[in-house]
Design an enzyme around this catalytic site. Structure first.
Site, PDB file in Angstrom:
ATOM      1  N   HIS A 137       0.830  -1.222   0.000  1.00 41.34           N
ATOM      2  CA  HIS A 137       0.000   0.000   0.000  1.00 41.34           C
ATOM      3  C   HIS A 137       0.859   1.264   0.000  1.00 41.34           C
ATOM      4  O   HIS A 137       0.512   2.268   0.624  1.00 41.34           O
ATOM      5  CB  HIS A 137      -0.956   0.026   1.200  1.00 41.34           C
ATOM      6  CG  HIS A 137      -1.952  -1.093   1.221  1.00 41.34           C
ATOM      7  ND1 HIS A 137      -3.216  -0.976   0.715  1.00 41.34           N
ATOM      8  CD2 HIS A 137      -1.860  -2.360   1.678  1.00 41.34           C
ATOM      9  CE1 HIS A 137      -3.873  -2.120   0.873  1.00 41.34           C
ATOM     10  NE2 HIS A 137      -3.066  -2.984   1.450  1.00 41.34           N
ATOM     11  N   ASN A 166     -10.181  -3.115   2.430  1.00 41.46           N
ATOM     12  CA  ASN A 166      -9.848  -3.167   1.001  1.00 41.46           C
ATOM     13  C   ASN A 166     -11.127  -3.006   0.191  1.00 41.46           C
ATOM     14  O   ASN A 166     -12.225  -3.072   0.752  1.00 41.46           O
ATOM     15  CB  ASN A 166      -9.209  -4.518   0.650  1.00 41.46           C
ATOM     16  CG  ASN A 166      -7.730  -4.571   1.014  1.00 41.46           C
ATOM     17  OD1 ASN A 166      -7.074  -3.547   1.182  1.00 41.46           O
ATOM     18  ND2 ASN A 166      -7.204  -5.771   1.116  1.00 41.46           N
ATOM     19  N   HIS A 184      -3.875   0.817  12.084  1.00 38.43           N
ATOM     20  CA  HIS A 184      -3.643  -0.437  12.807  1.00 38.43           C
ATOM     21  C   HIS A 184      -5.003  -1.046  13.175  1.00 38.43           C
ATOM     22  O   HIS A 184      -5.757  -0.427  13.948  1.00 38.43           O
ATOM     23  CB  HIS A 184      -2.828  -0.120  14.071  1.00 38.43           C
ATOM     24  CG  HIS A 184      -2.613  -1.289  14.982  1.00 38.43           C
ATOM     25  ND1 HIS A 184      -2.669  -2.597  14.552  1.00 38.43           N
ATOM     26  CD2 HIS A 184      -2.323  -1.337  16.305  1.00 38.43           C
ATOM     27  CE1 HIS A 184      -2.433  -3.400  15.578  1.00 38.43           C
ATOM     28  NE2 HIS A 184      -2.230  -2.669  16.652  1.00 38.43           N
TER      29      HIS A 184
HETATM   30 FE1  HDD Z   1      -2.663  -4.947   5.450  1.00 32.45          FE
HETATM   31  C1  HDD Z   1      -1.217  -1.897   5.139  1.00 32.45           C
HETATM   32  C2  HDD Z   1      -5.664  -3.646   4.324  1.00 32.45           C
HETATM   33  C3  HDD Z   1      -4.003  -8.104   5.363  1.00 32.45           C
HETATM   34  C4  HDD Z   1       0.136  -6.136   6.891  1.00 32.45           C
HETATM   35  N1  HDD Z   1      -3.312  -3.125   4.834  1.00 32.45           N
HETATM   36  C5  HDD Z   1      -2.546  -1.995   4.769  1.00 32.45           C
HETATM   37  C6  HDD Z   1      -3.347  -0.910   4.270  1.00 32.45           C
HETATM   38  C7  HDD Z   1      -4.597  -1.405   4.035  1.00 32.45           C
HETATM   39  C8  HDD Z   1      -4.570  -2.799   4.401  1.00 32.45           C
HETATM   40  C9  HDD Z   1      -5.783  -0.641   3.494  1.00 32.45           C
HETATM   41  C10 HDD Z   1      -2.846   0.500   4.019  1.00 32.45           C
HETATM   42  C11 HDD Z   1      -3.053   1.406   5.195  1.00 32.45           C
HETATM   43  C12 HDD Z   1      -2.606   2.800   4.863  1.00 32.45           C
HETATM   44  O1  HDD Z   1      -3.240   3.429   3.996  1.00 32.45           O
HETATM   45  O2  HDD Z   1      -1.647   3.251   5.461  1.00 32.45           O
HETATM   46  N2  HDD Z   1      -4.459  -5.731   4.882  1.00 32.45           N
HETATM   47  C13 HDD Z   1      -5.589  -5.012   4.566  1.00 32.45           C
HETATM   48  C14 HDD Z   1      -6.719  -5.919   4.506  1.00 32.45           C
HETATM   49  C15 HDD Z   1      -6.246  -7.169   4.771  1.00 32.45           C
HETATM   50  C16 HDD Z   1      -4.824  -7.050   5.023  1.00 32.45           C
HETATM   51  C17 HDD Z   1      -8.151  -5.511   4.213  1.00 32.45           C
HETATM   52  C18 HDD Z   1      -6.998  -8.467   4.835  1.00 32.45           C
HETATM   53  C19 HDD Z   1      -7.966  -8.657   5.620  1.00 32.45           C
HETATM   54  N3  HDD Z   1      -2.037  -6.786   5.982  1.00 32.45           N
HETATM   55  C20 HDD Z   1      -2.736  -7.956   5.892  1.00 32.45           C
HETATM   56  C21 HDD Z   1      -1.964  -9.033   6.469  1.00 32.45           C
HETATM   57  C22 HDD Z   1      -0.789  -8.473   6.932  1.00 32.45           C
HETATM   58  C23 HDD Z   1      -0.852  -7.069   6.603  1.00 32.45           C
HETATM   59  C24 HDD Z   1      -2.409 -10.482   6.560  1.00 32.45           C
HETATM   60  C25 HDD Z   1       0.374  -9.081   7.627  1.00 32.45           C
HETATM   61  C26 HDD Z   1       0.442 -10.209   8.221  1.00 32.45           C
HETATM   62  N4  HDD Z   1      -0.835  -4.159   5.879  1.00 32.45           N
HETATM   63  C27 HDD Z   1       0.147  -4.829   6.539  1.00 32.45           C
HETATM   64  C28 HDD Z   1       1.325  -3.949   6.903  1.00 32.45           C
HETATM   65  C29 HDD Z   1       0.899  -2.578   6.305  1.00 32.45           C
HETATM   66  C30 HDD Z   1      -0.467  -2.879   5.704  1.00 32.45           C
HETATM   67  C31 HDD Z   1       2.648  -4.476   6.495  1.00 32.45           C
HETATM   68  C32 HDD Z   1       1.864  -1.891   5.363  1.00 32.45           C
HETATM   69  C33 HDD Z   1       1.860  -0.433   5.727  1.00 32.45           C
HETATM   70  C34 HDD Z   1       1.135  -0.363   6.976  1.00 32.45           C
HETATM   71  O3  HDD Z   1       0.698  -1.619   7.323  1.00 32.45           O
HETATM   72  O4  HDD Z   1       0.948   0.611   7.650  1.00 32.45           O
HETATM   73  O5  HDD Z   1       1.435  -3.881   8.287  1.00 32.45           O
END
Ligand code: HDD
Length: 687
Positions: A80, A153, A344
């Site tokens: 993202h 999402n 978060h």
């Molecule tokens: Fe995630 C970012 C949505 C599964 C780990 N996620 C991130 C963002 C969105 C989502 C919208 C961007 C937030 C922003 O604008 O700063 N993610 C989802 C959805 C998931 C999902 C709807 C399924 C239900 N994500 C998911 C899993 C993991 C992550 C299974 C890790 C095990 N996601 C992250 C992250 C991020 C992230 C690495 C990257 C940047 C951030 O968090 O701030 O922690």
């Protein structure tokens, strides 16, 4: 001091007022200084030993300026990375008291401020926005009980059931590590290798191969919390809940060819659309929906409600619309707000809790962890965009970039020196108490059998699509898997999707040079009309219509059509062979803000070509190309005067969604405006 003494009520403006204290707009008419406040006498020449000599180490101004510049970048989000944010507020329609005690879901008179960040997932920060991809839709509610993050999402399911697979999936999806190719796309070997080895991804892949992966606008996407959460009411009773955002404008998409061309013409297409519409006062609105399942019905479905690769069909578990979000303010500074915002899913308020969904459980670890490296330490909650609007007190101290000056010597709990402050409070007094679900079991690395049906809902999705939507899915597989180099991977994908639908797999197998499968296993006949974009609201409001005019155009006719479009909230834009004033045959004038050089039909939703008596052959050629491209993308087209003749010469007259007049059809303007409201003419025969 009692916590309640300092409790302030939160309103629509609370966050904006808090941000005001951090805004700096005082550079005008000010003397330039260093960061230490020292006035600067020269900012263009470094301090040198002689006019042609080396720069001196003692030039503190040079060092401060360049050092700051050298450190201006922070790591982009690991997923993202490319996103765009806006401020707004949320109002609940009626109290949700029977289900949740969350304060921001009780009183219809309260407007809770919020910040939303939309994003693509796989591309890096500078990548094009119209890539085929999932879109993020993360909302930070600044409530009176603390921050609540709803991190959604634009698709309701996910690629995997257990978060332990997330790093593998992202590695496979990102550009390949040896040469960092390809950017912002899943159309390569490692992605499809992972997919074909992880059949639980089938349902989500169907979504990403569908039109949902090419949204026309951030304003026209649904949002889904994906994971199952829990509402908890005052009595401590829990209900399973899934969250939805429903765009008031409906859910709409680009076609593949259009999305690819826009990627070159305007890589900022989606953010520009959001920014401009908010600036114009066309505030995007999304209704918040909830699907609720009683705890007694946890096992009443033919899928596991804790499985993130499954949706709850809306026809079986209706979506109840409980409130509305309005986005009404753009950011002042992209970095300070959109880049530094940190979401978060673990940021919850009393009344909202988690389920045992293994994907959610993993997410609850990852988000806080990732912010520590991205934002450089544990104090990112102090950054203005991340600050809660309600007070926060604890014994956490120090760390990089700490801004709060905690006065006093006590930084420990339990203390007698400061009257045991700050102190925890009971659930009754607003303290967060985790839902007391009874759990027991052996420590095992395993998955329940109830998670093992990977294809039924993928077939449900396919069954629910209209004919054009199905064709788009076939095209998407043909394109994405067609880019894969390893033949065995391609064939494995074909064989995997034969389990979803045999005709689908056969159709793209032929296009990509694979052996069409002869058997498929799906017997699912159920469909869910809510999944098809054919059934979404459609409006002319904010649709962009190109008005092609050359010198000598018909002022009366053109302004009549512009007025008819504006009456429905559509946005006409004059396009010509040059920018500037265009003269009509009656010596009236209109200003062209767009030209054939700066824009093409792909960035518009519909086209009107009037032409003009003095149109040059080059104008005619450009206009015909413009119209033909719009025609290929199924868009509404209207022609008058010379424009009408050109359309007829191109043999497009008489086609569905092409309106010529006024002589042939006195009602043609009205029909065109209705056409703009229906967006695309999918049954048009493309020659
Ligand atoms: Fe995630 C970012 C949505 C599964 C780990 N996620 C991130 C963002 C969105 C989502 C919208 C961007 C937030 C922003 O604008 O700063 N993610 C989802 C959805 C998931 C999902 C709807 C399924 C239900 N994500 C998911 C899993 C993991 C992550 C299974 C890790 C095990 N996601 C992250 C992250 C991020 C992230 C690495 C990257 C940047 C951030 O968090 O701030 O922690």
């Amino acid at each position: 001091m009692d916590m309640n003494d300092e409790k302030k009520s939160v309103n629509e403006n609370s966050k904006n007022e808090q941000l005001e204290a951090f805004r700096s707009r005082d550079n005008e008419d000010k003397v330039m200084t260093t960061n230490q406040g020292l006035k600067i006498s020269e900012d263009e020449f470094s301090l040198k030993a002689g006019e042609r000599g080396p720069t001196l180490m003692e030039d503190f101004h040079f060092r401060e300026k360049v050092t700051h510049f050298d450190h201006e970048r922070i790591p982009e989000r690991v997923v993202h990375a490319r996103g765009f944010g806006a401020h707004g507020y949320f109002e609940v329609y009626e109290s949700m008291k029977p289900y949740t005690k969350a304060k921001f879901l009780q009183d219809p008179n309260v407007k809770t401020p919020l910040f939303v960040r939309f994003s693509t997932v796989i591309g890096s920060r500078g990548s094009k926005e119209t890539a085929r991809d999932v879109r993020g839709f993360a909302t930070k509610f600044y409530t009176e009980e603390g921050i609540y993050d709803l991190v959604c999402n634009n698709m309701p399911v996910f690629f995997m059931q257990d978060a332990i697979k997330f790093p593998d999936f992202v590695h496979a999806n990102k550009p390949e590590p040896h040469n960092e190719i390809p950017q912002a796309t899943a159309s390569h070997d490692t992605f499809w290798d992972w997919i074909s080895q992880n059949q639980e991804s089938a349902h989500m892949v169907m979504w990403t191969m569908s039109d949902r992966a090419l949204p026309r606008s951030f304003r026209m996407m649904e949002g889904f919390g994906v994971n199952t959460f829990r509402f908890v009411n005052e009595e401590g009773k829990g209900h399973f809940v899934k969250f939805h955002w429903k765009p008031v404008l409906g859910t709409h998409s680009l076609v593949l060819d259009e999305a690819e061309k826009i990627g070159g013409k305007d890589p900022d297409f989606n953010r520009r659309d959001l920014w401009e519409n908010i600036e114009m006062g066309n505030y995007p609105e999304f209704e918040l929906g909830v699907q609720i399942i009683e705890e007694k019905d946890e096992f009443a479905f033919d899928f596991d409600i804790l499985d993130a690769t499954k949706l709850w069909p809306e026809e079986d578990v209706p979506v109840r619309l409980i409130g509305k979000m309005t986005l009404n303010r753009n950011v002042d500074n992209f970095f300070a707000e959109t880049e530094q915002v940190a979401f978060h899913p673990g940021n919850v308020v009393p009344g909202i809790d988690f389920s045992n969904d293994p994907l959610l459980q993993g997410r609850l670890f990852s988000y806080l962890d990732t912010q520590l490296i991205r934002l450089g330490g544990p104090n990112f909650h102090e950054l203005p965009i991340n600050r809660s609007v309600c007070p926060f007190h604890n014994n956490q101290r120090d760390g990089y970039g700490r801004q709060t000056i905690n006065v006093g010597r006590v930084a420990h709990h339990r203390n007698a020196l400061a009257n045991n402050s700050p102190y925890p409070v009971s659930e009754k007094e607003g303290g967060y108490a985790h839902y007391q679900e009874k759990v027991e079991g052996h420590k095992i690395r395993a998955r329940s059998d109830s998670f093992k049906d990977h294809f039924s809902q993928a077939t449900l999705f396919w069954n629910s699509m209209s004919e054009p939507e199905r064709q788009h899915i076939i095209n998407a597989f043909s394109f994405e898997v067609g880019k894969v180099k390893t033949k065995e991977v391609k064939q494995r994908v074909v064989d995997m999707f034969a389990n979803v639908n045999l005709e689908l797999a056969k159709a793209f197998a032929i296009n990509i040079g694979c052996t069409p499968p002869s058997t498929g296993s799906s017997t699912v006949t159920k469909s869910s009309p809510a999944l098809s974009q054919e059934n979404t609201p459609k409006k002319a409001y904010t649709r962009k219509v190109a008005i092609l005019i050359a010198d000598g155009f018909d002022f009366q006719q053109v302004t009549e059509i512009i007025a008819a479009l504006q009456a429905e909230g559509a946005m006409p834009a004059i396009v010509s062979d040059r920018q500037g004033i265009i003269n009509s045959s009656s010596n009236n004038q209109l200003e062209a803000k767009h030209s054939f050089i700066t824009d093409s039909s792909v960035v518009f939703d519909a086209v009107y070509v009037d032409g003009g008596k003095n149109a040059t052959p080059v104008f005619q050629m450009e206009a015909c190309q413009f119209v033909k491209e719009a025609f290929m993308h199924y868009k509404p087209i209207i022609g008058t005067n010379e424009g009408k003749q050109w359309i007829e010469k191109e043999k497009l007259g008489g086609s569905l969604g092409v309106f010529l007049g006024p002589e042939e059809n006195p009602d043609f303007v009205n029909q065109f405006v209705q056409g703009v409201a229906s967006h695309r003419f999918w049954s048009r025969v493309i020659i």
